[in-house]
Enzyme design. Structure first.
Site, PDB file in Angstrom:
ATOM      1  N   TYR A   1      43.123  44.374  32.109  1.00 60.65           N
ATOM      2  CA  TYR A   1      44.154  44.213  31.073  1.00 60.65           C
ATOM      3  C   TYR A   1      43.503  43.867  29.731  1.00 60.65           C
ATOM      4  CZ  TYR A   1      47.901  41.673  28.545  1.00 60.65           C
ATOM      5  OH  TYR A   1      48.783  41.196  27.597  1.00 60.65           O
TER       6      TYR A   1
ATOM      7  N   SER B   1      46.523  41.491  22.440  1.00 59.89           N
ATOM      8  CA  SER B   1      46.493  40.191  23.122  1.00 59.89           C
ATOM      9  C   SER B   1      45.210  39.457  22.766  1.00 59.89           C
ATOM     10  CB  SER B   1      46.523  40.407  24.638  1.00 59.89           C
ATOM     11  OG  SER B   1      46.288  39.184  25.314  1.00 59.89           O
TER      12      SER B   1
HETATM   13  P1  NAP Z   1      57.677  41.044  29.386  1.00 53.27           P
HETATM   14  O1  NAP Z   1      58.507  39.856  29.041  1.00 53.27           O
HETATM   15  O2  NAP Z   1      57.193  41.225  30.775  1.00 53.27           O
HETATM   16  O3  NAP Z   1      58.459  42.352  28.924  1.00 53.27           O
HETATM   17  C1  NAP Z   1      57.852  43.601  29.113  1.00 53.27           C
HETATM   18  C2  NAP Z   1      58.708  44.639  28.432  1.00 53.27           C
HETATM   19  O4  NAP Z   1      58.019  45.896  28.514  1.00 53.27           O
HETATM   20  C3  NAP Z   1      60.055  44.837  29.088  1.00 53.27           C
HETATM   21  O5  NAP Z   1      60.984  45.109  28.067  1.00 53.27           O
HETATM   22  C4  NAP Z   1      59.823  46.071  29.964  1.00 53.27           C
HETATM   23  O6  NAP Z   1      61.009  46.820  30.225  1.00 53.27           O
HETATM   24  C5  NAP Z   1      58.895  46.857  29.084  1.00 53.27           C
HETATM   25  N1  NAP Z   1      58.090  47.878  29.765  1.00 53.27           N
HETATM   26  C6  NAP Z   1      57.076  47.699  30.638  1.00 53.27           C
HETATM   27  N2  NAP Z   1      56.565  48.892  31.003  1.00 53.27           N
HETATM   28  C7  NAP Z   1      57.279  49.830  30.341  1.00 53.27           C
HETATM   29  C8  NAP Z   1      57.238  51.245  30.315  1.00 53.27           C
HETATM   30  N3  NAP Z   1      56.347  51.954  31.030  1.00 53.27           N
HETATM   31  N4  NAP Z   1      58.135  51.902  29.532  1.00 53.27           N
HETATM   32  C9  NAP Z   1      59.035  51.202  28.797  1.00 53.27           C
HETATM   33  N5  NAP Z   1      59.114  49.870  28.778  1.00 53.27           N
HETATM   34  C10 NAP Z   1      58.250  49.188  29.550  1.00 53.27           C
HETATM   35  O7  NAP Z   1      56.371  41.084  28.473  1.00 53.27           O
HETATM   36  P2  NAP Z   1      55.944  40.290  27.140  1.00 53.27           P
HETATM   37  O8  NAP Z   1      55.188  39.091  27.551  1.00 53.27           O
HETATM   38  O9  NAP Z   1      57.061  40.191  26.186  1.00 53.27           O
HETATM   39  O10 NAP Z   1      54.849  41.325  26.608  1.00 53.27           O
HETATM   40  C11 NAP Z   1      55.068  42.163  25.498  1.00 53.27           C
HETATM   41  C12 NAP Z   1      53.702  42.579  24.969  1.00 53.27           C
HETATM   42  O11 NAP Z   1      52.986  41.407  24.586  1.00 53.27           O
HETATM   43  C13 NAP Z   1      52.821  43.293  26.000  1.00 53.27           C
HETATM   44  O12 NAP Z   1      52.110  44.312  25.377  1.00 53.27           O
HETATM   45  C14 NAP Z   1      51.881  42.190  26.471  1.00 53.27           C
HETATM   46  O13 NAP Z   1      50.680  42.710  26.954  1.00 53.27           O
HETATM   47  C15 NAP Z   1      51.708  41.419  25.178  1.00 53.27           C
HETATM   48  N6  NAP Z   1      51.235  40.051  25.354  1.00 53.27           N
HETATM   49  C16 NAP Z   1      51.974  39.113  26.011  1.00 53.27           C
HETATM   50  C17 NAP Z   1      51.474  37.834  26.148  1.00 53.27           C
HETATM   51  C18 NAP Z   1      52.224  36.738  26.852  1.00 53.27           C
HETATM   52  O14 NAP Z   1      51.641  35.663  27.115  1.00 53.27           O
HETATM   53  N7  NAP Z   1      53.501  36.926  27.180  1.00 53.27           N
HETATM   54  C19 NAP Z   1      50.227  37.493  25.633  1.00 53.27           C
HETATM   55  C20 NAP Z   1      49.505  38.493  24.967  1.00 53.27           C
HETATM   56  C21 NAP Z   1      50.020  39.749  24.832  1.00 53.27           C
HETATM   57  P3  NAP Z   1      62.041  46.421  31.440  1.00 53.27           P
HETATM   58  O15 NAP Z   1      62.763  45.185  30.962  1.00 53.27           O
HETATM   59  O16 NAP Z   1      62.921  47.603  31.570  1.00 53.27           O
HETATM   60  O17 NAP Z   1      61.182  46.152  32.622  1.00 53.27           O
END
Ligand code: NAP
Length: 247
Positions: A156, A142
């Site tokens: 985080y 991130s």
């Molecule tokens: P999201 O939409 O909240 O989706 C999270 C995903 O992770 C879901 O598929 C969830 O599964 C899964 N998950 C969470 N904990 C888990 C576990 N213990 N075991 C297996 N699966 C798990 O998140 P996102 O924004 O796409 O984030 C994806 C990555 O990008 C993360 O690493 C996040 O830190 C990073 N990121 C995001 C942003 C942003 O602005 N969105 C910015 C920087 C970095 P379920 O559907 O079953 O709950």
């Protein structure tokens, strides 16, 4: 056959990556923790576009479940040749002075340990696949890792800082074998994760403060994931792609 595991492939960046990688011809192992319906929807879209995908429910913070998941993937799709370490979580925004040890430890066990153990298991598969120099890992970190997450989630941000170090270290360990390890660092992306932080509308709130004056999409991150895993990125390892609309 290229087999990619995407942790957290049911929603957000993981789901966009799953669909894009399937379109590139990968057999896709979609991992999720609890949202079966969302995972099923991703699989359905991939299959209806003529791709190959299977669902693997596992909590990636549980070592036993990770080991069992890799066995199940091998049986149903074949050896994992590519990994997208993506599953991640946020907790309610707060300042460091209010954080308990329990919260900080949880943040690390959810956002750091799984990347290590999934990579460890993937490396075993990759070596067995006998096509190591065509295999690769992408870690989803991130922009918070270099911005710090002040007043919202320094825990985080620090966990993502660990992912950056992990990327550098693992890439150096595996470079002599030709296994590439790279990293994407998204900024503010429209996904569900901001609701976990207690502010579902966060991207819209901060958009004006960003150099490009807008949030990003999961697809814009997925595009970089696809490239870093591809043979087109064959000389890139230990590399970071920032997808944050400018620093
Ligand atoms: P999201 O939409 O909240 O989706 C999270 C995903 O992770 C879901 O598929 C969830 O599964 C899964 N998950 C969470 N904990 C888990 C576990 N213990 N075991 C297996 N699966 C798990 O998140 P996102 O924004 O796409 O984030 C994806 C990555 O990008 C993360 O690493 C996040 O830190 C990073 N990121 C995001 C942003 C942003 O602005 N969105 C910015 C920087 C970095 P379920 O559907 O079953 O709950």
């Amino acid at each position: 056959m290229k087999v990619v595991l995407i942790t957290g492939g049911s929603r957000g960046i993981g789901a966009a990556s799953a669909k894009s990688l399937a379109a590139e011809g990968y057999a896709v192992a979609i991992n999720y923790k609890s949202n079966h319906q969302a995972a099923e929807q991703v699989k359905k879209e991939i299959l209806s576009a003529g791709g190959k995908a299977e669902l693997f429910q596992a909590d990636v913070s549980d070592e036993r479940q990770v080991v069992d998941m890799f066995k199940a993937i091998q049986m149903r799709l074949g050896l994992v040749t590519h990994l997208v370490n993506n599953a991640g979580v946020l907790q309610t925004q707060m300042r460091v002075e209010d954080m308990s040890a329990e919260r900080i430890n949880w943040m690390l066990t959810q956002n750091v340990t799984p990347y290590f153990i999934c990579a460890r298991e993937a490396i075993k598969h990759i070596r067995q696949s006998k096509q190591v120099n065509r295999c690769a890992i992408v870690n989803v970190s991130s922009a918070a890792s270099y911005l710090g997450g002040a007043n919202e989630y320094v825990d985080y941000a620090a966990a993502k800082g660990a992912i950056d170090s992990f990327t550098t270290g693992l890439s150096l360990e595996l470079a002599p074998e030709g296994i590439r390890v790279n990293c994407v660092r998204p900024g503010c992306i429209y996904t569900d994760i901001h609701a976990d932080g207690g502010e579902p509308g966060r991207v819209d709130r901060v958009a004006e403060l960003l150099p490009m004056k807008r949030g990003g999409t999961a697809q814009e991150v997925a595009n970089a994931v696809v490239w870093l895993l591809s043979d087109g990125a064959s000389y890139a390892t230990g590399t970071f792609i920032d997808l944050a609309g400018g620093k």
